[in-house]
Design a protein around this motif. Sequence first.
Motif, PDB file in Angstrom:
ATOM      1  N   GLY A 178      10.755   5.675   8.587  1.00 20.59           N
ATOM      2  CA  GLY A 178      10.778   5.785   7.140  1.00 20.59           C
ATOM      3  C   GLY A 178      10.188   7.095   6.649  1.00 20.59           C
ATOM      4  N   LEU A 179       9.842   7.115   5.373  1.00 25.17           N
ATOM      5  CA  LEU A 179       9.317   8.315   4.724  1.00 25.17           C
ATOM      6  C   LEU A 179       7.808   8.184   4.551  1.00 25.17           C
ATOM      7  CD1 LEU A 179       9.979  10.995   3.192  1.00 25.17           C
ATOM      8  CD2 LEU A 179      10.172   9.606   1.112  1.00 25.17           C
ATOM      9  N   VAL A 180       7.073   9.247   4.850  1.00 23.84           N
ATOM     10  CA  VAL A 180       5.620   9.294   4.641  1.00 23.84           C
ATOM     11  C   VAL A 180       5.329  10.312   3.541  1.00 23.84           C
ATOM     12  CG1 VAL A 180       3.364   9.716   5.672  1.00 23.84           C
ATOM     13  CG2 VAL A 180       5.179   8.654   7.040  1.00 23.84           C
ATOM     14  N   VAL A 181       4.591   9.879   2.517  1.00 19.75           N
ATOM     15  CA  VAL A 181       4.336  10.724   1.349  1.00 19.75           C
ATOM     16  C   VAL A 181       2.846  10.729   1.054  1.00 19.75           C
ATOM     17  CG1 VAL A 181       4.778  11.006  -1.123  1.00 19.75           C
ATOM     18  CG2 VAL A 181       6.587  10.153   0.367  1.00 19.75           C
ATOM     19  N   HIS A 182       2.294  11.884   0.710  1.00 14.26           N
ATOM     20  CA  HIS A 182       0.923  11.957   0.211  1.00 14.26           C
ATOM     21  C   HIS A 182       0.981  12.142  -1.303  1.00 14.26           C
ATOM     22  CE1 HIS A 182      -3.257  13.051  -0.430  1.00 14.26           C
ATOM     23  NE2 HIS A 182      -3.503  12.686   0.809  1.00 14.26           N
ATOM     24  N   ALA A 354       7.813  -1.468   6.313  1.00 24.69           N
ATOM     25  CA  ALA A 354       7.751  -0.412   5.299  1.00 24.69           C
ATOM     26  C   ALA A 354       8.952   0.506   5.407  1.00 24.69           C
ATOM     27  CB  ALA A 354       6.471   0.404   5.448  1.00 24.69           C
ATOM     28  N   ASP A 355       9.515   0.832   4.250  1.00 30.44           N
ATOM     29  CA  ASP A 355      10.501   1.907   4.161  1.00 30.44           C
ATOM     30  C   ASP A 355       9.822   3.220   3.792  1.00 30.44           C
ATOM     31  OD1 ASP A 355      12.813   0.086   4.457  1.00 30.44           O
ATOM     32  OD2 ASP A 355      12.187  -0.651   2.482  1.00 30.44           O
ATOM     33  N   VAL A 356       8.747   3.097   3.026  1.00 30.92           N
ATOM     34  CA  VAL A 356       7.977   4.269   2.591  1.00 30.92           C
ATOM     35  C   VAL A 356       6.492   3.964   2.776  1.00 30.92           C
ATOM     36  CG1 VAL A 356       7.406   5.806   0.665  1.00 30.92           C
ATOM     37  CG2 VAL A 356       9.730   4.888   0.875  1.00 30.92           C
ATOM     38  N   VAL A 357       5.753   4.920   3.339  1.00 33.56           N
ATOM     39  CA  VAL A 357       4.296   4.814   3.457  1.00 33.56           C
ATOM     40  C   VAL A 357       3.666   5.916   2.623  1.00 33.56           C
ATOM     41  CG1 VAL A 357       2.310   5.014   4.998  1.00 33.56           C
ATOM     42  CG2 VAL A 357       4.336   3.748   5.736  1.00 33.56           C
ATOM     43  N   VAL A 358       2.786   5.523   1.722  1.00 34.55           N
ATOM     44  CA  VAL A 358       2.071   6.482   0.873  1.00 34.55           C
ATOM     45  C   VAL A 358       0.645   6.584   1.389  1.00 34.55           C
ATOM     46  CG1 VAL A 358       1.305   7.049  -1.453  1.00 34.55           C
ATOM     47  CG2 VAL A 358       3.493   5.873  -1.120  1.00 34.55           C
ATOM     48  N   THR A 359       0.239   7.776   1.787  1.00 35.17           N
ATOM     49  CA  THR A 359      -1.095   7.976   2.355  1.00 35.17           C
ATOM     50  C   THR A 359      -2.068   8.397   1.258  1.00 35.17           C
ATOM     51  OG1 THR A 359      -0.515  10.253   2.954  1.00 35.17           O
ATOM     52  CG2 THR A 359      -0.178   8.561   4.625  1.00 35.17           C
ATOM     53  N   ALA A 360      -2.566   7.406   0.522  1.00 29.40           N
ATOM     54  CA  ALA A 360      -3.560   7.661  -0.528  1.00 29.40           C
ATOM     55  C   ALA A 360      -4.942   7.681   0.114  1.00 29.40           C
ATOM     56  CB  ALA A 360      -3.465   6.596  -1.607  1.00 29.40           C
TER      57      ALA A 360
END
Length: 505
Positions: A178-182, A354-360
Amino acid sequence: MTTTTERATAPELHTDGPGTRHVDVLVVGAGVSGIGAAHHLQERFPDRSFVILDAQDNRGGTWWTHRYPGVRSDSDLFTYGYRFKPWRGPSIAAGEEILNYLDEVIADDDLGRHIRYHHRVTSASWSTEDRRWTVEVTRGDTDEQLRYTTDFLWMCQGYYNHTKPYRPQWEGLDDFQGLVVHPQQWPQDLDLAGKRVVVIGSGSTAATLIPAIAQDAEHVTMLQRSPSYFLAPPLTHELATWLRALDIPEDWTHEILRRAYAAEFNELARMSHEAPDELHTFLMESMKPLLPEGFDIEKHFTPRYRPWQQRIAIVPEGDLFTALREGRASIVTDTIETFTSTGIRVSSGEEIPADVVVTATGFNLSAFGDIPFAVDGEPVDFADRITWRGIMISGIPNMAYVFGYFRHSWTLRADLVSDLVCRLFDTMETKGATTVVPTLRPEDADMRIRPWSDPENFNAGYVMRSQHVLFKQGDREPWTHMLEHAEEMELLPKVDLEDGTLVYR
């Protein structure tokens, strides 16, 4: 190095040799701190020239670089706003509303002509012989080299490293399909409709982001290693509603609400030190009615630290809890064992799809924008220096900086710092001094040197990770910082600027 003359000159500037512009005061940063400093400087010293440099392509600092869904203040705007500019909106405001407010300040004070965007400071060097700073600047994407000289350097760049957010190294991350976004690098075209999203983190960013994206996503899971404290105030203070209904002048309303909020948070700060168990109970009990029935508050919302040893996350109207109650979001409290191709497996063995993981997962602190400093040709290692009241640095001439509060609104302190710096300018003028240097006295020789942040006071992860690059503090005034607002609002206006800790020449 070849330098060129600044194209967009202002009438205040004058040439200081070929390709160099001189200004009385150089402000670094066009965010909340820099815009506030410029207002105070222009109001108190209208005849002094100044320029504001910012590496970004627009104003606002954090409010310009952070563009993730739902981005908003986690402080009320009556205290986060300036004392000189009434806030007319809701107590908690979206990032765009804050930018509009800053635009009004810039327009009111005609600051736009002083701001230089796309100007990244690459070095700052002090010369005692010349009694001024030389600041090297790279403009835009062209790598054009500029040079400014200044009598006084005012660092208002904040503490974020905007280009390098913090992200832990996780096992199996490369296997995730999937996509990893910060959040600091949010793609503006990201569509989360129908997606399964995992947000790693439990702080203010996660609490802000989750309610916003849960509106469209199939489901959002907040994956936290350990819980945070939360507070769910109303979006607009009841007192503000009453005052506006009475058609009270906005500047009165602003000042009344500013004092009310400051008093509330001063009390919370006092309780965090003197009655942490009582404050813990208050925070837990205030959350319970807002959570789903049978929710495990002990597991998911009971931190390992005492209240306000890390920042309390604000969730206006309890919007995070609403997402939990409605089933659009859920919480998993566990550690990450590994990423898989389709999600994250935690230590319990559960796999979260998860399709998208947001690294907060937070950010990295930056000491004065990671700009190389030198004094008379000698490089400055700030980790070897000591703060003077959280405003100047030992052994560094003619330089002040703005650093706000962790537990209160940043701008409460920014206004106080600006007052003191302007008073320092008055003192220098009265004494006929051209330089001022914070200098340890003989009686400070036995002073115990303490870290930038005492872990017993404040121990957020981003603070602990950055201690080694940040300056230190001592065990006595004026070599300390991170005092509470209630103390500094009385202390800073009365600081003796001729107590021997500032050497004027």
